[in-house]
Write a protein that holds these residues in place. Structure first.
Motif, PDB file in Angstrom:
ATOM      1  N   ILE A  73       9.667  -6.715  -8.915  1.00 12.53           N
ATOM      2  CA  ILE A  73      10.799  -6.736  -7.979  1.00 12.53           C
ATOM      3  C   ILE A  73      10.592  -5.682  -6.901  1.00 12.53           C
ATOM      4  CG2 ILE A  73      13.287  -6.387  -7.721  1.00 12.53           C
ATOM      5  CD1 ILE A  73      13.604  -7.328 -10.630  1.00 12.53           C
ATOM      6  N   ALA A  74      10.134  -4.496  -7.326  1.00 11.15           N
ATOM      7  CA  ALA A  74       9.926  -3.392  -6.384  1.00 11.15           C
ATOM      8  C   ALA A  74       8.932  -3.767  -5.299  1.00 11.15           C
ATOM      9  CB  ALA A  74       9.454  -2.147  -7.134  1.00 11.15           C
ATOM     10  N   ILE A  75       7.830  -4.367  -5.699  1.00  7.65           N
ATOM     11  CA  ILE A  75       6.788  -4.743  -4.736  1.00  7.65           C
ATOM     12  C   ILE A  75       7.312  -5.791  -3.760  1.00  7.65           C
ATOM     13  CG2 ILE A  75       4.579  -5.965  -4.529  1.00  7.65           C
ATOM     14  CD1 ILE A  75       3.698  -4.410  -7.056  1.00  7.65           C
ATOM     15  N   GLU A  76       8.058  -6.758  -4.264  1.00  6.69           N
ATOM     16  CA  GLU A  76       8.638  -7.769  -3.376  1.00  6.69           C
ATOM     17  C   GLU A  76       9.650  -7.141  -2.418  1.00  6.69           C
ATOM     18  OE1 GLU A  76       7.642 -10.930  -3.001  1.00  6.69           O
ATOM     19  OE2 GLU A  76       6.079 -10.353  -4.427  1.00  6.69           O
ATOM     20  N   SER A  77      10.372  -6.153  -2.909  1.00  8.21           N
ATOM     21  CA  SER A  77      11.330  -5.444  -2.056  1.00  8.21           C
ATOM     22  C   SER A  77      10.617  -4.723  -0.917  1.00  8.21           C
ATOM     23  CB  SER A  77      12.129  -4.439  -2.891  1.00  8.21           C
ATOM     24  OG  SER A  77      12.891  -3.584  -2.058  1.00  8.21           O
ATOM     25  N   TYR A  78       9.510  -4.071  -1.233  1.00  2.00           N
ATOM     26  CA  TYR A  78       8.732  -3.385  -0.194  1.00  2.00           C
ATOM     27  C   TYR A  78       8.179  -4.377   0.824  1.00  2.00           C
ATOM     28  CZ  TYR A  78       8.794   1.428  -1.845  1.00  2.00           C
ATOM     29  OH  TYR A  78       9.198   2.703  -2.169  1.00  2.00           O
ATOM     30  N   LYS A  79       7.768  -5.535   0.362  1.00  2.00           N
ATOM     31  CA  LYS A  79       7.302  -6.574   1.286  1.00  2.00           C
ATOM     32  C   LYS A  79       8.420  -6.977   2.250  1.00  2.00           C
ATOM     33  CE  LYS A  79       3.835  -8.762  -1.717  1.00  2.00           C
ATOM     34  NZ  LYS A  79       3.496 -10.028  -2.434  1.00  2.00           N
ATOM     35  N   THR A  80       9.621  -7.080   1.724  1.00  2.00           N
ATOM     36  CA  THR A  80      10.768  -7.428   2.558  1.00  2.00           C
ATOM     37  C   THR A  80      11.008  -6.368   3.625  1.00  2.00           C
ATOM     38  OG1 THR A  80      11.847  -8.663   0.772  1.00  2.00           O
ATOM     39  CG2 THR A  80      13.263  -7.873   2.546  1.00  2.00           C
ATOM     40  N   ILE A  81      10.935  -5.098   3.215  1.00  2.00           N
ATOM     41  CA  ILE A  81      11.135  -3.998   4.158  1.00  2.00           C
ATOM     42  C   ILE A  81      10.085  -4.057   5.267  1.00  2.00           C
ATOM     43  CG2 ILE A  81      11.119  -1.485   4.438  1.00  2.00           C
ATOM     44  CD1 ILE A  81      12.029  -1.370   1.443  1.00  2.00           C
ATOM     45  N   GLY A  82       8.842  -4.306   4.881  1.00  2.65           N
ATOM     46  CA  GLY A  82       7.769  -4.390   5.863  1.00  2.65           C
ATOM     47  C   GLY A  82       7.988  -5.507   6.863  1.00  2.65           C
ATOM     48  N   LEU A 107       0.834  -1.204   0.000  1.00  2.00           N
ATOM     49  CA  LEU A 107       0.000   0.000   0.000  1.00  2.00           C
ATOM     50  C   LEU A 107       0.867   1.252   0.000  1.00  2.00           C
ATOM     51  CD1 LEU A 107      -2.840   1.264   0.181  1.00  2.00           C
ATOM     52  CD2 LEU A 107      -2.634   1.126   2.682  1.00  2.00           C
ATOM     53  N   SER A 108       1.930   1.252   0.818  1.00  2.00           N
ATOM     54  CA  SER A 108       2.820   2.418   0.866  1.00  2.00           C
ATOM     55  C   SER A 108       3.534   2.613  -0.464  1.00  2.00           C
ATOM     56  CB  SER A 108       3.838   2.274   2.002  1.00  2.00           C
ATOM     57  OG  SER A 108       4.798   1.277   1.714  1.00  2.00           O
ATOM     58  N   TYR A 109       3.875   1.519  -1.137  1.00  2.00           N
ATOM     59  CA  TYR A 109       4.503   1.603  -2.462  1.00  2.00           C
ATOM     60  C   TYR A 109       3.581   2.323  -3.447  1.00  2.00           C
ATOM     61  CZ  TYR A 109       6.108   0.112  -7.078  1.00  2.00           C
ATOM     62  OH  TYR A 109       6.513   0.096  -8.394  1.00  2.00           O
ATOM     63  N   LYS A 110       2.295   2.014  -3.375  1.00  2.00           N
ATOM     64  CA  LYS A 110       1.328   2.602  -4.300  1.00  2.00           C
ATOM     65  C   LYS A 110       1.015   4.059  -3.963  1.00  2.00           C
ATOM     66  CE  LYS A 110      -0.828  -1.809  -5.466  1.00  2.00           C
ATOM     67  NZ  LYS A 110      -2.049  -2.639  -5.392  1.00  2.00           N
ATOM     68  N   ILE A 111       1.084   4.397  -2.673  1.00  2.00           N
ATOM     69  CA  ILE A 111       0.718   5.751  -2.244  1.00  2.00           C
ATOM     70  C   ILE A 111       1.870   6.741  -2.399  1.00  2.00           C
ATOM     71  CG2 ILE A 111       0.113   7.145  -0.219  1.00  2.00           C
ATOM     72  CD1 ILE A 111      -1.591   4.793   0.741  1.00  2.00           C
ATOM     73  N   LEU A 112       3.074   6.316  -2.045  1.00  2.00           N
ATOM     74  CA  LEU A 112       4.219   7.233  -2.003  1.00  2.00           C
ATOM     75  C   LEU A 112       4.925   7.269  -3.359  1.00  2.00           C
ATOM     76  CD1 LEU A 112       5.601   6.172   1.497  1.00  2.00           C
ATOM     77  CD2 LEU A 112       4.120   8.128   0.966  1.00  2.00           C
ATOM     78  N   TRP A 117      16.760  -6.301  -1.417  1.00  2.00           N
ATOM     79  CA  TRP A 117      17.471  -5.050  -1.122  1.00  2.00           C
ATOM     80  C   TRP A 117      16.491  -3.895  -1.010  1.00  2.00           C
ATOM     81  CZ3 TRP A 117      20.263  -0.864  -4.148  1.00  2.00           C
ATOM     82  CH2 TRP A 117      21.248  -0.269  -3.365  1.00  2.00           C
ATOM     83  N   MET A 118      16.868  -2.868  -0.275  1.00  2.00           N
ATOM     84  CA  MET A 118      16.041  -1.671  -0.121  1.00  2.00           C
ATOM     85  C   MET A 118      16.335  -0.697  -1.248  1.00  2.00           C
ATOM     86  SD  MET A 118      15.792  -0.863   3.922  1.00  2.00           S
ATOM     87  CE  MET A 118      15.085  -2.046   5.059  1.00  2.00           C
ATOM     88  N   LEU A 141      12.113   2.549  -8.744  1.00  2.00           N
ATOM     89  CA  LEU A 141      12.125   2.056 -10.124  1.00  2.00           C
ATOM     90  C   LEU A 141      13.299   2.609 -10.926  1.00  2.00           C
ATOM     91  CD1 LEU A 141       8.283   2.164 -10.762  1.00  2.00           C
ATOM     92  CD2 LEU A 141       9.705   0.120 -10.553  1.00  2.00           C
ATOM     93  N   LEU A 142      13.706   3.843 -10.644  1.00  2.00           N
ATOM     94  CA  LEU A 142      14.891   4.393 -11.309  1.00  2.00           C
ATOM     95  C   LEU A 142      16.143   3.597 -10.921  1.00  2.00           C
ATOM     96  CD1 LEU A 142      14.326   8.259 -11.029  1.00  2.00           C
ATOM     97  CD2 LEU A 142      14.324   6.893 -13.121  1.00  2.00           C
ATOM     98  N   ASN A 143      16.259   3.282  -9.639  1.00  2.00           N
ATOM     99  CA  ASN A 143      17.401   2.493  -9.185  1.00  2.00           C
ATOM    100  C   ASN A 143      17.407   1.111  -9.824  1.00  2.00           C
ATOM    101  OD1 ASN A 143      18.256   4.573  -7.528  1.00  2.00           O
ATOM    102  ND2 ASN A 143      17.312   3.743  -5.675  1.00  2.00           N
ATOM    103  N   LEU A 144      16.239   0.507  -9.888  1.00  2.00           N
ATOM    104  CA  LEU A 144      16.142  -0.819 -10.497  1.00  2.00           C
ATOM    105  C   LEU A 144      16.477  -0.780 -11.989  1.00  2.00           C
ATOM    106  CD1 LEU A 144      12.956  -2.162  -8.695  1.00  2.00           C
ATOM    107  CD2 LEU A 144      15.122  -3.387  -8.867  1.00  2.00           C
ATOM    108  N   LYS A 145      16.060   0.298 -12.664  1.00  2.00           N
ATOM    109  CA  LYS A 145      16.347   0.417 -14.099  1.00  2.00           C
ATOM    110  C   LYS A 145      17.842   0.528 -14.355  1.00  2.00           C
ATOM    111  CE  LYS A 145      14.826   0.625 -18.343  1.00  2.00           C
ATOM    112  NZ  LYS A 145      14.180  -0.564 -18.965  1.00  2.00           N
TER     113      LYS A 145
END
Length: 307
Positions: A69-78, A38-43, A277-278, A51-55
């Motif tokens: 990958i980004a969404i899975e990364s956010y899940k890891t952070i959570g 949810l935070s990924y979608k809001i912020l 990774w974060m 996404l720039l870092n991932l690119k």
């Protein structure tokens, strides 16, 4: 007034913790994953940064692939954040903490005192389980809310570690403990004052705290990191990093080469487990460049696709 607000936040924090602890461990982690998505979608600023870092690292991948990958990364952070609420119970629960290469524990025991580079990666707090065995000195970021900060510090210190709160005296304190032959561990993958390195082909700065200690006190240097498995257990890895020992070079040069060697090893780990990774940190200042209109053309065009 500020202290009162912090206290109210702390009470809400304690209430949330009490409610969460009523549920099974897997349910708590699943809740953290949903909140993180949810935070990924809001912020949006964080989403663009991620996404720039991932690119940069995966230029061949599409926006859709990078978002997965980004969404899975956010899940890891959570999971890493919420896991601090019952950290001691989590890592001491049978099956929750495993070593991928247990033979390296013998290497750590044999080569004390050692220096350990760590990452904003996977279950960062799980590293405290290794620290428990070696009474490691490490550094933690101070939370804005002093009540919450004290709670987190208390949870971490139960692992027989010496935890320094980041401050102006941190460097001096680390040197003092190093002189006392204590094992030192420091997060090393994010941007900070230090030395010039190339990270995924991009010039940047990397902190030299742990590599300076390794070189100054002639210590073996290890990269220690943990990943979350699909069943929410933690798998830890220990890798030795090649240290520059060329006596014809200055101390500064040896530290720079050793830091680059560490970054090279970190790259390999991130490429293997990108979802751990974060990516949300503005590691290469791409987001700041994007806002200023100075970002390079390929990333600027890519940023236009991000909704």
């Amino acid at each position: 007034m500020k202290n009162f607000v912090f206290f109210i936040q702390y009470i809400l924090f304690k209430i949330l913790k009490s409610i969460l602890m009523l549920f099974p461990e897997k349910s708590r982690f699943k809740f953290a994953e949903k909140l993180s998505v949810l935070s990924y979608k809001i912020l949006k600023s964080r989403r663009i940064t991620t996404l720039l870092n991932l690119k940069l690292v995966f230029p061949e991948k599409s926006l859709e692939e990078l978002e997965k990958i980004a969404i899975e990364s956010y899940k890891t952070i959570g999971k890493a954040f919420i896991g601090t609420l019952w950290l001691d119970k989590y890592v001491n629960k049978e099956g929750n903490f495993k070593l991928a290469n247990p033979e390296m524990i013998e290497a750590l025991e044999k080569n004390q005192p050692f220096a350990s580079a760590n990452m904003h990666f996977g279950n960062m707090e799980g590293l405290l389980k290794i620290g428990e065995k070696f009474n490691i000195v490490t550094v933690g970021k101070t939370q804005n809310n002093p009540y919450v900060n004290n709670e987190i510090v208390k949870n971490r210190e139960c692992f027989n570690i010496t935890l320094l709160q980041r401050s102006r005296s941190t460097s001096r304190d680390l040197i003092k403990y190093a002189k006392e032959n204590r094992n030192i561990a420091i997060l090393t993958d994010q941007k900070g004052s230090g030395t010039d390195v190339v990270f995924f082909g991009e010039p940047t700065i990397a902190p030299t705290g742990i590599t300076s200690i390794a070189c100054k006190f002639d210590r073996p240097l290890y990269l220690i990191y943990c990943i979350y498995e699909k069943d929410f257990s933690t798998l830890a890895f220990i890798k030795e990093v090649k240290k520059c020992e060329d006596e014809t070079l200055s101390f500064k040069e040896k530290v720079q080469i050793t830091t680059q060697n560490t970054i090279n090893e970190i790259e390999k780990v991130i490429k293997e487990y990108p979802e751990q990774w974060m990516w949300m940190h503005d590691r290469w200042t791409f987001y700041r460049q994007y806002k200023k209109g100075t970002l390079r053309k390929d990333l600027t065009e890519f940023a236009k696709l991000i909704k």
